[in-house]
Design a protein around this motif. Structure first.
Motif, PDB file in Angstrom:
ATOM      1  N   THR A  24      78.844-170.696 -29.807  1.00 60.73           N
ATOM      2  CA  THR A  24      79.127-171.651 -28.739  1.00 60.73           C
ATOM      3  C   THR A  24      77.959-172.622 -28.560  1.00 60.73           C
ATOM      4  O   THR A  24      78.170-173.830 -28.393  1.00 60.73           O
ATOM      5  CB  THR A  24      79.415-170.910 -27.422  1.00 60.73           C
ATOM      6  N   ALA A  25      76.745-172.112 -28.605  1.00 64.53           N
ATOM      7  CA  ALA A  25      75.572-172.980 -28.476  1.00 64.53           C
ATOM      8  C   ALA A  25      75.503-173.972 -29.637  1.00 64.53           C
ATOM      9  O   ALA A  25      75.165-175.148 -29.435  1.00 64.53           O
ATOM     10  CB  ALA A  25      74.302-172.141 -28.428  1.00 64.53           C
ATOM     11  N   ALA A  26      75.848-173.533 -30.835  1.00 71.45           N
ATOM     12  CA  ALA A  26      75.830-174.430 -31.988  1.00 71.45           C
ATOM     13  C   ALA A  26      76.884-175.526 -31.845  1.00 71.45           C
ATOM     14  O   ALA A  26      76.632-176.697 -32.155  1.00 71.45           O
ATOM     15  CB  ALA A  26      76.061-173.638 -33.271  1.00 71.45           C
ATOM     16  N   ILE A  27      78.056-175.169 -31.352  1.00 66.38           N
ATOM     17  CA  ILE A  27      79.119-176.162 -31.167  1.00 66.38           C
ATOM     18  C   ILE A  27      78.726-177.178 -30.100  1.00 66.38           C
ATOM     19  O   ILE A  27      78.950-178.382 -30.247  1.00 66.38           O
ATOM     20  CB  ILE A  27      80.450-175.471 -30.832  1.00 66.38           C
ATOM     21  N   VAL A  28      78.125-176.704 -29.019  1.00 62.98           N
ATOM     22  CA  VAL A  28      77.686-177.617 -27.954  1.00 62.98           C
ATOM     23  C   VAL A  28      76.607-178.558 -28.480  1.00 62.98           C
ATOM     24  O   VAL A  28      76.638-179.763 -28.221  1.00 62.98           O
ATOM     25  CB  VAL A  28      77.194-176.820 -26.727  1.00 62.98           C
ATOM     26  N   ALA A  29      75.645-178.021 -29.218  1.00 61.13           N
ATOM     27  CA  ALA A  29      74.574-178.864 -29.773  1.00 61.13           C
ATOM     28  C   ALA A  29      75.141-179.901 -30.741  1.00 61.13           C
ATOM     29  O   ALA A  29      74.727-181.068 -30.723  1.00 61.13           O
ATOM     30  CB  ALA A  29      73.537-178.000 -30.480  1.00 61.13           C
ATOM     31  N   LEU A  30      76.082-179.492 -31.573  1.00 65.41           N
ATOM     32  CA  LEU A  30      76.710-180.430 -32.504  1.00 65.41           C
ATOM     33  C   LEU A  30      77.470-181.513 -31.751  1.00 65.41           C
ATOM     34  O   LEU A  30      77.409-182.690 -32.102  1.00 65.41           O
ATOM     35  CB  LEU A  30      77.648-179.685 -33.449  1.00 65.41           C
ATOM     36  N   GLY A  31      78.166-181.128 -30.697  1.00 62.11           N
ATOM     37  CA  GLY A  31      78.891-182.104 -29.885  1.00 62.11           C
ATOM     38  C   GLY A  31      77.963-183.107 -29.228  1.00 62.11           C
ATOM     39  O   GLY A  31      78.264-184.307 -29.172  1.00 62.11           O
ATOM     40  N   LEU A  32      76.837-182.639 -28.726  1.00 62.30           N
ATOM     41  CA  LEU A  32      75.870-183.556 -28.117  1.00 62.30           C
ATOM     42  C   LEU A  32      75.275-184.511 -29.149  1.00 62.30           C
ATOM     43  O   LEU A  32      75.089-185.700 -28.868  1.00 62.30           O
ATOM     44  CB  LEU A  32      74.756-182.762 -27.429  1.00 62.30           C
ATOM     45  N   ALA A  33      74.993-183.994 -30.337  1.00 61.51           N
ATOM     46  CA  ALA A  33      74.444-184.850 -31.386  1.00 61.51           C
ATOM     47  C   ALA A  33      75.452-185.916 -31.805  1.00 61.51           C
ATOM     48  O   ALA A  33      75.099-187.088 -31.952  1.00 61.51           O
ATOM     49  CB  ALA A  33      74.040-184.002 -32.588  1.00 61.51           C
ATOM     50  N   VAL A  34      76.697-185.522 -31.979  1.00 57.35           N
ATOM     51  CA  VAL A  34      77.735-186.484 -32.354  1.00 57.35           C
ATOM     52  C   VAL A  34      77.955-187.487 -31.231  1.00 57.35           C
ATOM     53  O   VAL A  34      78.098-188.691 -31.476  1.00 57.35           O
ATOM     54  CB  VAL A  34      79.050-185.749 -32.714  1.00 57.35           C
ATOM     55  N   GLY A  35      77.983-187.008 -29.993  1.00 53.95           N
ATOM     56  CA  GLY A  35      78.163-187.910 -28.857  1.00 53.95           C
ATOM     57  C   GLY A  35      77.053-188.937 -28.755  1.00 53.95           C
ATOM     58  O   GLY A  35      77.304-190.110 -28.483  1.00 53.95           O
ATOM     59  N   GLY A  36      75.820-188.508 -28.978  1.00 55.57           N
ATOM     60  CA  GLY A  36      74.698-189.446 -28.944  1.00 55.57           C
ATOM     61  C   GLY A  36      74.776-190.478 -30.045  1.00 55.57           C
ATOM     62  O   GLY A  36      74.517-191.670 -29.825  1.00 55.57           O
ATOM     63  N   THR A  37      75.159-190.048 -31.218  1.00 55.59           N
ATOM     64  CA  THR A  37      75.279-190.969 -32.345  1.00 55.59           C
ATOM     65  C   THR A  37      76.404-191.982 -32.115  1.00 55.59           C
ATOM     66  O   THR A  37      76.229-193.182 -32.345  1.00 55.59           O
ATOM     67  CB  THR A  37      75.536-190.189 -33.646  1.00 55.59           C
ATOM     68  N   VAL A  38      77.536-191.506 -31.665  1.00 49.66           N
ATOM     69  CA  VAL A  38      78.667-192.398 -31.407  1.00 49.66           C
ATOM     70  C   VAL A  38      78.335-193.367 -30.282  1.00 49.66           C
ATOM     71  O   VAL A  38      78.664-194.549 -30.341  1.00 49.66           O
ATOM     72  CB  VAL A  38      79.940-191.582 -31.091  1.00 49.66           C
ATOM     73  N   SER A  39      77.643-192.876 -29.263  1.00 48.90           N
ATOM     74  CA  SER A  39      77.272-193.723 -28.132  1.00 48.90           C
ATOM     75  C   SER A  39      76.343-194.854 -28.582  1.00 48.90           C
ATOM     76  O   SER A  39      76.522-196.007 -28.184  1.00 48.90           O
ATOM     77  CB  SER A  39      76.596-192.876 -27.056  1.00 48.90           C
ATOM     78  N   THR A  40      75.371-194.512 -29.402  1.00 49.03           N
ATOM     79  CA  THR A  40      74.447-195.532 -29.910  1.00 49.03           C
ATOM     80  C   THR A  40      75.192-196.554 -30.767  1.00 49.03           C
ATOM     81  O   THR A  40      74.995-197.762 -30.627  1.00 49.03           O
ATOM     82  CB  THR A  40      73.328-194.879 -30.740  1.00 49.03           C
ATOM     83  N   GLY A  41      76.062-196.076 -31.649  1.00 49.58           N
ATOM     84  CA  GLY A  41      76.832-196.976 -32.504  1.00 49.58           C
ATOM     85  C   GLY A  41      77.753-197.874 -31.699  1.00 49.58           C
ATOM     86  O   GLY A  41      77.894-199.060 -31.990  1.00 49.58           O
ATOM     87  N   ALA A  42      78.376-197.322 -30.666  1.00 49.41           N
ATOM     88  CA  ALA A  42      79.277-198.119 -29.830  1.00 49.41           C
ATOM     89  C   ALA A  42      78.496-199.178 -29.058  1.00 49.41           C
ATOM     90  O   ALA A  42      78.965-200.307 -28.888  1.00 49.41           O
ATOM     91  CB  ALA A  42      80.039-197.214 -28.875  1.00 49.41           C
ATOM     92  N   GLY A  43      77.307-198.827 -28.600  1.00 49.86           N
ATOM     93  CA  GLY A  43      76.473-199.800 -27.892  1.00 49.86           C
ATOM     94  C   GLY A  43      76.060-200.942 -28.803  1.00 49.86           C
ATOM     95  O   GLY A  43      76.106-202.118 -28.398  1.00 49.86           O
ATOM     96  N   ASN A  44      75.684-200.612 -30.022  1.00 50.56           N
ATOM     97  CA  ASN A  44      75.311-201.656 -30.988  1.00 50.56           C
ATOM     98  C   ASN A  44      76.504-202.546 -31.334  1.00 50.56           C
ATOM     99  O   ASN A  44      76.372-203.760 -31.443  1.00 50.56           O
ATOM    100  CB  ASN A  44      74.745-201.024 -32.258  1.00 50.56           C
ATOM    101  N   LEU A  45      77.661-201.928 -31.500  1.00 48.76           N
ATOM    102  CA  LEU A  45      78.862-202.692 -31.808  1.00 48.76           C
ATOM    103  C   LEU A  45      79.230-203.615 -30.651  1.00 48.76           C
ATOM    104  O   LEU A  45      79.590-204.776 -30.864  1.00 48.76           O
ATOM    105  CB  LEU A  45      80.033-201.758 -32.120  1.00 48.76           C
ATOM    106  N   ALA A  46      79.115-203.150 -29.432  1.00 49.75           N
ATOM    107  CA  ALA A  46      79.427-203.976 -28.261  1.00 49.75           C
ATOM    108  C   ALA A  46      78.481-205.166 -28.174  1.00 49.75           C
ATOM    109  O   ALA A  46      78.895-206.290 -27.849  1.00 49.75           O
ATOM    110  CB  ALA A  46      79.344-203.141 -26.996  1.00 49.75           C
TER     111      ALA A  46
END
Length: 58
Positions: A24-46
């Motif tokens: 569960t901790a690994a899944i949460v950490a992976l989700g946070l990493a993906v969320g941060g990456t997507v958030s940064t990419g979306a901000g750059n795209l905007a």
């Protein structure tokens, strides 16, 4: 008392719980990493889209 020790040694419920906690901790950490990456990419795209729209308006 000897039966208690044998049962305690053979009981695997604690090990299964630890496995689930680690997974569960690994899944949460992976989700946070993906969320941060997507958030940064979306901000750059905007920012890029906003700059393109401003360039068209001029």
């Amino acid at each position: 008392m000897l039966n208690f020790i044998k049962n305690f040694r053979n009981d695997e419920d604690g090990a299964v719980t630890v496995d689930w906690v680690v997974l569960t901790a690994a899944i949460v950490a992976l989700g946070l990493a993906v969320g941060g990456t997507v958030s940064t990419g979306a901000g750059n795209l905007a920012t890029t889209v906003a700059a393109d729209i401003e360039a068209v308006d001029d």
